[in-house]
Design a protein around this motif. Sequence first.
Motif, PDB file in Angstrom:
ATOM      1  N   GLU A   1       0.839  -1.195   0.000  1.00  0.00           N
ATOM      2  CA  GLU A   1       0.000   0.000   0.000  1.00  0.00           C
ATOM      3  C   GLU A   1       0.871   1.241   0.000  1.00  0.00           C
ATOM      4  OE1 GLU A   1      -3.098   0.168   2.873  1.00  0.00           O
ATOM      5  OE2 GLU A   1      -3.927  -1.792   2.359  1.00  0.00           O
ATOM      6  N   LEU A   2       0.391   2.290  -0.709  1.00  0.00           N
ATOM      7  CA  LEU A   2       1.148   3.531  -0.853  1.00  0.00           C
ATOM      8  C   LEU A   2       0.534   4.688  -0.071  1.00  0.00           C
ATOM      9  CD1 LEU A   2       1.713   3.322  -4.712  1.00  0.00           C
ATOM     10  CD2 LEU A   2       3.269   2.562  -2.905  1.00  0.00           C
ATOM     11  N   GLY A   3      -0.723   4.592   0.257  1.00  0.00           N
ATOM     12  CA  GLY A   3      -1.368   5.694   0.975  1.00  0.00           C
ATOM     13  C   GLY A   3      -2.821   5.398   1.261  1.00  0.00           C
ATOM     14  N   VAL A   4      -3.413   6.242   2.120  1.00  0.00           N
ATOM     15  CA  VAL A   4      -4.814   6.112   2.520  1.00  0.00           C
ATOM     16  C   VAL A   4      -5.455   7.486   2.469  1.00  0.00           C
ATOM     17  CG1 VAL A   4      -6.401   5.468   4.367  1.00  0.00           C
ATOM     18  CG2 VAL A   4      -4.298   4.157   4.036  1.00  0.00           C
ATOM     19  N   LEU A   5      -6.666   7.561   1.947  1.00  0.00           N
ATOM     20  CA  LEU A   5      -7.398   8.828   1.919  1.00  0.00           C
ATOM     21  C   LEU A   5      -8.027   9.047   3.292  1.00  0.00           C
ATOM     22  CD1 LEU A   5      -8.426  11.226   0.192  1.00  0.00           C
ATOM     23  CD2 LEU A   5     -10.452   9.849  -0.327  1.00  0.00           C
ATOM     24  N   ASP A   6      -7.465   9.979   4.046  1.00  0.00           N
ATOM     25  CA  ASP A   6      -7.960  10.213   5.411  1.00  0.00           C
ATOM     26  C   ASP A   6      -8.110  11.698   5.706  1.00  0.00           C
ATOM     27  OD1 ASP A   6      -5.324  10.925   5.451  1.00  0.00           O
ATOM     28  OD2 ASP A   6      -4.748   9.625   7.124  1.00  0.00           O
ATOM     29  N   GLU A   7      -8.457  12.476   4.683  1.00  0.00           N
ATOM     30  CA  GLU A   7      -8.597  13.918   4.868  1.00  0.00           C
ATOM     31  C   GLU A   7      -9.845  14.254   5.675  1.00  0.00           C
ATOM     32  OE1 GLU A   7      -6.151  15.582   4.185  1.00  0.00           O
ATOM     33  OE2 GLU A   7      -5.079  14.362   2.710  1.00  0.00           O
ATOM     34  N   LYS A   8      -9.820  15.410   6.316  1.00  0.00           N
ATOM     35  CA  LYS A   8     -10.917  15.810   7.194  1.00  0.00           C
ATOM     36  C   LYS A   8     -12.219  16.030   6.431  1.00  0.00           C
ATOM     37  CE  LYS A   8      -8.033  17.909  10.808  1.00  0.00           C
ATOM     38  NZ  LYS A   8      -7.718  19.151  11.553  1.00  0.00           N
ATOM     39  N   TYR A   9     -12.131  16.377   5.151  1.00  0.00           N
ATOM     40  CA  TYR A   9     -13.363  16.635   4.405  1.00  0.00           C
ATOM     41  C   TYR A   9     -14.116  15.355   4.078  1.00  0.00           C
ATOM     42  CZ  TYR A   9     -10.832  15.398   0.055  1.00  0.00           C
ATOM     43  OH  TYR A   9     -10.118  14.760  -0.929  1.00  0.00           O
ATOM     44  N   VAL A  10     -13.475  14.213   4.223  1.00  0.00           N
ATOM     45  CA  VAL A  10     -14.090  12.937   3.871  1.00  0.00           C
ATOM     46  C   VAL A  10     -14.915  12.406   5.041  1.00  0.00           C
ATOM     47  CG1 VAL A  10     -13.681  10.548   3.197  1.00  0.00           C
ATOM     48  CG2 VAL A  10     -12.226  12.368   2.278  1.00  0.00           C
ATOM     49  N   MET A  11     -16.195  12.132   4.791  1.00  0.00           N
ATOM     50  CA  MET A  11     -17.016  11.430   5.772  1.00  0.00           C
ATOM     51  C   MET A  11     -17.211  10.016   5.261  1.00  0.00           C
ATOM     52  SD  MET A  11     -20.825  12.168   7.359  1.00  0.00           S
ATOM     53  CE  MET A  11     -20.271  13.323   8.622  1.00  0.00           C
ATOM     54  N   ASP A  12     -16.653   9.050   5.966  1.00  0.00           N
ATOM     55  CA  ASP A  12     -16.691   7.672   5.506  1.00  0.00           C
ATOM     56  C   ASP A  12     -18.126   7.174   5.406  1.00  0.00           C
ATOM     57  OD1 ASP A  12     -14.680   5.325   5.067  1.00  0.00           O
ATOM     58  OD2 ASP A  12     -16.351   4.477   6.187  1.00  0.00           O
ATOM     59  N   VAL A  13     -18.344   6.228   4.491  1.00  0.00           N
ATOM     60  CA  VAL A  13     -19.694   5.717   4.280  1.00  0.00           C
ATOM     61  C   VAL A  13     -20.238   4.986   5.507  1.00  0.00           C
ATOM     62  CG1 VAL A  13     -19.395   5.535   1.800  1.00  0.00           C
ATOM     63  CG2 VAL A  13     -18.844   3.587   3.235  1.00  0.00           C
ATOM     64  N   THR A  14     -19.362   4.563   6.404  1.00  0.00           N
ATOM     65  CA  THR A  14     -19.824   3.879   7.617  1.00  0.00           C
ATOM     66  C   THR A  14     -20.041   4.843   8.777  1.00  0.00           C
ATOM     67  OG1 THR A  14     -17.544   3.403   8.269  1.00  0.00           O
ATOM     68  CG2 THR A  14     -18.679   1.732   6.963  1.00  0.00           C
ATOM     69  N   ALA A  15     -19.791   6.149   8.564  1.00  0.00           N
ATOM     70  CA  ALA A  15     -19.972   7.126   9.638  1.00  0.00           C
ATOM     71  C   ALA A  15     -21.443   7.204  10.040  1.00  0.00           C
ATOM     72  CB  ALA A  15     -19.475   8.492   9.194  1.00  0.00           C
ATOM     73  N   ASP A  16     -21.684   7.456  11.311  1.00  0.00           N
ATOM     74  CA  ASP A  16     -23.048   7.562  11.833  1.00  0.00           C
ATOM     75  C   ASP A  16     -23.633   8.917  11.464  1.00  0.00           C
ATOM     76  OD1 ASP A  16     -25.404   7.411  13.221  1.00  0.00           O
ATOM     77  OD2 ASP A  16     -24.490   7.706  15.198  1.00  0.00           O
ATOM     78  N   VAL A  17     -24.643   8.917  10.606  1.00  0.00           N
ATOM     79  CA  VAL A  17     -25.320  10.163  10.241  1.00  0.00           C
ATOM     80  C   VAL A  17     -26.688  10.234  10.911  1.00  0.00           C
ATOM     81  CG1 VAL A  17     -24.094  10.430   8.049  1.00  0.00           C
ATOM     82  CG2 VAL A  17     -26.231   9.131   8.109  1.00  0.00           C
ATOM     83  N   GLY A  18     -26.901   9.405  11.919  1.00  0.00           N
ATOM     84  CA  GLY A  18     -28.182   9.361  12.610  1.00  0.00           C
ATOM     85  C   GLY A  18     -28.712  10.703  13.075  1.00  0.00           C
ATOM     86  N   PRO A  19     -27.859  11.602  13.617  1.00  0.00           N
ATOM     87  CA  PRO A  19     -28.372  12.910  14.030  1.00  0.00           C
ATOM     88  C   PRO A  19     -28.846  13.776  12.857  1.00  0.00           C
ATOM     89  CG  PRO A  19     -26.304  12.399  15.146  1.00  0.00           C
ATOM     90  CD  PRO A  19     -26.473  11.388  14.069  1.00  0.00           C
ATOM     91  N   LEU A  20     -28.385  13.456  11.641  1.00  0.00           N
ATOM     92  CA  LEU A  20     -28.702  14.281  10.479  1.00  0.00           C
ATOM     93  C   LEU A  20     -29.770  13.693   9.576  1.00  0.00           C
ATOM     94  CD1 LEU A  20     -25.052  15.223   9.389  1.00  0.00           C
ATOM     95  CD2 LEU A  20     -26.661  16.644  10.672  1.00  0.00           C
ATOM     96  N   SER A  21     -29.905  12.366   9.566  1.00  0.00           N
ATOM     97  CA  SER A  21     -30.778  11.728   8.589  1.00  0.00           C
ATOM     98  C   SER A  21     -31.343  10.426   9.142  1.00  0.00           C
ATOM     99  CB  SER A  21     -29.981  11.436   7.304  1.00  0.00           C
ATOM    100  OG  SER A  21     -30.762  10.727   6.369  1.00  0.00           O
TER     101      SER A  21
END
Length: 557
Positions: free
Chosen positions: A97-117
């Motif tokens: 592996e060469l790198g991982v996308l972990d920038e702050k603007y990225v919200m992972d698809v597994t993130a909890d969006v329960g408070p929003l949706s």
Amino acid sequence: MLSTTRSTLRNTDVLVVGGGLAGLSTAVFLAQQGVDCLLIERRTELSGHPRSRGVHPRAMELMRSAGVEDELRSMPSARLLADNSGVIAAQSLAGPELGVLDEKYVMDVTADVGPLSPTGWCLCHQGELEDVLRGRAERLGVALRFSTELLSFEQDGPAGEEVTAHVRDGVTGTERTLKARYLVAADGAHSGIRQALGVPFAGEVLGHYANVHFAADLTEQLAGRRFLLCYTFNEQVRGALMPLDNASDWLLHVAYDPAETDLESFTEERCAELVRAATGVAGLSPRIRSVSPWEGAARTAARFRDGRVFLVGDAAHVMPPSGGFGSSTGIQDAHNLAWKLSAVLDGWAGETLLDSYDEERRPICEATVEQAALRSGDRPRLLDEPGERPPVHPGIVEDALVWLSWRYRSSAVASWDEGVLPGYGVWSAENDGRPGSRAPHLRLRKGGAELSALDLFGTRPVLLTGPDNRAWREAARALSHELGVPLALYGVGAELTDVDDRWPELYGVTAQGAVLVRPDGVVAWRCAEAPVFARNTLRAVLTRLFGRDGAGRDGER
């Protein structure tokens, strides 16, 4: 050789041209509103090619309102990819592996969006999504005509009040004439309708790619990883691997230069070589299922409406896949347009309401195209060491803002007296029920059932009030009859229980206030306190925002 005969096919309120994701979504949303529509598609069947994969939270809210959320989540790709997350870069799937996308603007698809949706990401691929929408459209009674090609069309009638379309049956060669009140162009990035209208499609081409859909057991090379995407960088191939089942079903995106490489050169043998290079398995014998070209471009049409013709989906905008915004943006186009066409056809809104489709969707789509392009330009940073990476482009906004926090500015929402925060353009970091924004998710209980406030919206305007709502209730009942507007009223704290006690906070009103929400779940207007003359206030709002100024009951000016 096919013989050519001519006949009249049928009349319909709305003709949808294009049976892809945007066209099928339009047909479903129109049918839910009770609109008679006909969809034509020149292909004999849906392509079935996976193409894009993933439906973001706002689009899933619309799939929920269409009654297909559970069906989508039960599709094979959605079930098998439910726990996948993250984007990586590697020499090959089997290599380091060469790198991982972990920038702050990225919200992972597994993130909890329960408070929003009330819902979240679904990693169903586009082929299965289109199958689900087709089934839903058929159950709703939509007339779907495959193997039917649009030859030409005119906007005509004594006052330009209809569209005449000339179509041809691809099986029999029969040519027919069809009359419709409106035409929706969902015929893709190379839209013939858009070109016939002379609508400019400005932007830039970022690259050309071939999608290689292949089968090969790569369980060993995955080594238990469950990522969304793996960019591969080596001397033989620069591409991206996408798992469709975390085992043997895959997509490989490969960049190529059409000036130097003909698409026909992507033979099974050549594709197998590319797959071996991307996976890092020299002796692999993949089964090539299909190859599909696509253009990585960032373009937006100069206008989304031309008389009685409306552009949706890729006919209106195209964007690179970075961020996963493309297909979901087309779904939102369809949803925004459908209720407006229905309101005008049913007579409770004036024709000018349709101008707000372009006013609202085009600025949001332009901004979304820009966000996708900026993310695409940011991806090469994956190859840099974390401590050596240049800063993220300052124009990139967080994923969640793009999904859920846009604001419309149009004749169909109240004035922006509470403008967006500086520096965000069409995005607002606040999710507090301001006019033009998506109505906030609010957990409610009605009887013994729990629901979201978003579940109240869909087929008619809704007036949400607090528990002290007698004046609003009387005004809504009287004006619904007087204006013919199918206005529903719900009292939060009356027939609806506010589970988390957040109604005033999320919607910016008091116990005496009211919020008018459009059928598409967008806040049209709000009033923090009950005015002295609630009926007069509400009448002025309804007539202005729904294009009824000076209109009679039929909505004609």
